[in-house]
Design a protein around this motif. Structure first.
Motif, PDB file in Angstrom:
ATOM      1  N   VAL A  12      15.463 -22.111   5.037  1.00 38.36           N
ATOM      2  CA  VAL A  12      15.096 -20.792   4.517  1.00 38.36           C
ATOM      3  C   VAL A  12      15.320 -19.809   5.665  1.00 38.36           C
ATOM      4  O   VAL A  12      14.724 -19.956   6.742  1.00 38.36           O
ATOM      5  CB  VAL A  12      13.634 -20.750   4.047  1.00 38.36           C
ATOM      6  N   VAL A  13      16.195 -18.849   5.441  1.00 43.87           N
ATOM      7  CA  VAL A  13      16.715 -18.037   6.536  1.00 43.87           C
ATOM      8  C   VAL A  13      16.599 -16.544   6.229  1.00 43.87           C
ATOM      9  O   VAL A  13      16.998 -16.085   5.151  1.00 43.87           O
ATOM     10  CB  VAL A  13      18.199 -18.397   6.801  1.00 43.87           C
ATOM     11  N   VAL A  14      16.057 -15.804   7.193  1.00 41.18           N
ATOM     12  CA  VAL A  14      16.110 -14.349   7.156  1.00 41.18           C
ATOM     13  C   VAL A  14      17.418 -13.918   7.804  1.00 41.18           C
ATOM     14  O   VAL A  14      17.751 -14.394   8.891  1.00 41.18           O
ATOM     15  CB  VAL A  14      14.919 -13.731   7.929  1.00 41.18           C
ATOM     16  N   CYS A  15      18.146 -13.044   7.136  1.00 42.12           N
ATOM     17  CA  CYS A  15      19.386 -12.519   7.717  1.00 42.12           C
ATOM     18  C   CYS A  15      19.254 -11.014   7.942  1.00 42.12           C
ATOM     19  O   CYS A  15      18.951 -10.266   7.014  1.00 42.12           O
ATOM     20  CB  CYS A  15      20.586 -12.811   6.824  1.00 42.12           C
ATOM     21  N   HIS A  16      19.456 -10.611   9.192  1.00 43.95           N
ATOM     22  CA  HIS A  16      19.327  -9.198   9.570  1.00 43.95           C
ATOM     23  C   HIS A  16      20.667  -8.478   9.597  1.00 43.95           C
ATOM     24  O   HIS A  16      20.728  -7.323  10.026  1.00 43.95           O
ATOM     25  CB  HIS A  16      18.716  -9.088  10.971  1.00 43.95           C
ATOM     26  N   CYS A  17      21.743  -9.120   9.143  1.00 46.65           N
ATOM     27  CA  CYS A  17      23.078  -8.520   9.319  1.00 46.65           C
ATOM     28  C   CYS A  17      23.216  -7.225   8.517  1.00 46.65           C
ATOM     29  O   CYS A  17      22.511  -6.985   7.539  1.00 46.65           O
ATOM     30  CB  CYS A  17      24.178  -9.514   8.953  1.00 46.65           C
ATOM     31  N   GLU A  18      24.147  -6.399   8.971  1.00 49.57           N
ATOM     32  CA  GLU A  18      24.319  -5.091   8.333  1.00 49.57           C
ATOM     33  C   GLU A  18      24.779  -5.220   6.897  1.00 49.57           C
ATOM     34  O   GLU A  18      24.440  -4.386   6.050  1.00 49.57           O
ATOM     35  CB  GLU A  18      25.321  -4.251   9.129  1.00 49.57           C
ATOM     36  N   HIS A  19      25.534  -6.259   6.600  1.00 44.89           N
ATOM     37  CA  HIS A  19      25.980  -6.468   5.220  1.00 44.89           C
ATOM     38  C   HIS A  19      24.771  -6.680   4.307  1.00 44.89           C
ATOM     39  O   HIS A  19      24.691  -6.113   3.219  1.00 44.89           O
ATOM     40  CB  HIS A  19      26.910  -7.674   5.134  1.00 44.89           C
ATOM     41  N   CYS A  20      23.837  -7.529   4.751  1.00 46.38           N
ATOM     42  CA  CYS A  20      22.649  -7.786   3.939  1.00 46.38           C
ATOM     43  C   CYS A  20      21.773  -6.534   3.813  1.00 46.38           C
ATOM     44  O   CYS A  20      21.169  -6.295   2.772  1.00 46.38           O
ATOM     45  CB  CYS A  20      21.826  -8.934   4.536  1.00 46.38           C
TER      46      CYS A  20
END
Ligand SMILES: [Zn+2]
Length: 123
Positions: A12-20
């Motif tokens: 289970v992953v939090v993604c901080h990328c600009e796309h997300c």
């Protein structure tokens, strides 16, 4: 459109990328990482192919519900067969806690998540 995810996720992953951030209209996304074979979809997902800023090829498929517009699943082209299912679209998300955060290089400065075991600058 309905879907079912069966079995245990890889993570289970939090993604901080600009796309997300752009796709979800928020500061980060929360994802179940699993295999494409664990997901069965009743209906048809629409797809938006997003290219990376520095790549000349396709970067990610972003599949979404054509009726309500909700993002459902993203598939990175570099990791074919692996999916990132958007946790907020699950019927029951009460028992899901992230242990990993990725793309911390793009993290908003006010975001400070508790109890994250692994933090990666990228992925
Ligand atoms: Zn992301």
């Amino acid at each position: 459109m309905r879907y079912e995810f069966s079995g245990d996720p890889i993570a289970v992953v939090v993604c901080h990328c600009e796309h997300c951030q752009r796709q979800g209209g928020g500061a980060f996304s929360l994802n179940l990482i699993g295999l494409e074979s664990q997901l069965s979809v009743d209906g048809t997902l629409q797809n938006y192919q997003e290219t990376g800023e520095n790549d000349d090829g396709v970067y990610v498929n972003r599949r979404f519900c054509g009726s309500c517009g909700s993002p459902i699943v993203s598939e990175l082209l570099q990791t074919e067969g692996v999916i990132a299912l958007k946790v907020g679209t699950l019927d029951d998300r009460s028992d899901i806690t992230p242990a990993v955060e990725v793309w911390c290089v793009d993290k908003q400065p006010w975001v400070d998540l508790a109890d994250i075991a692994v933090s990666m600058d990228r992925e």
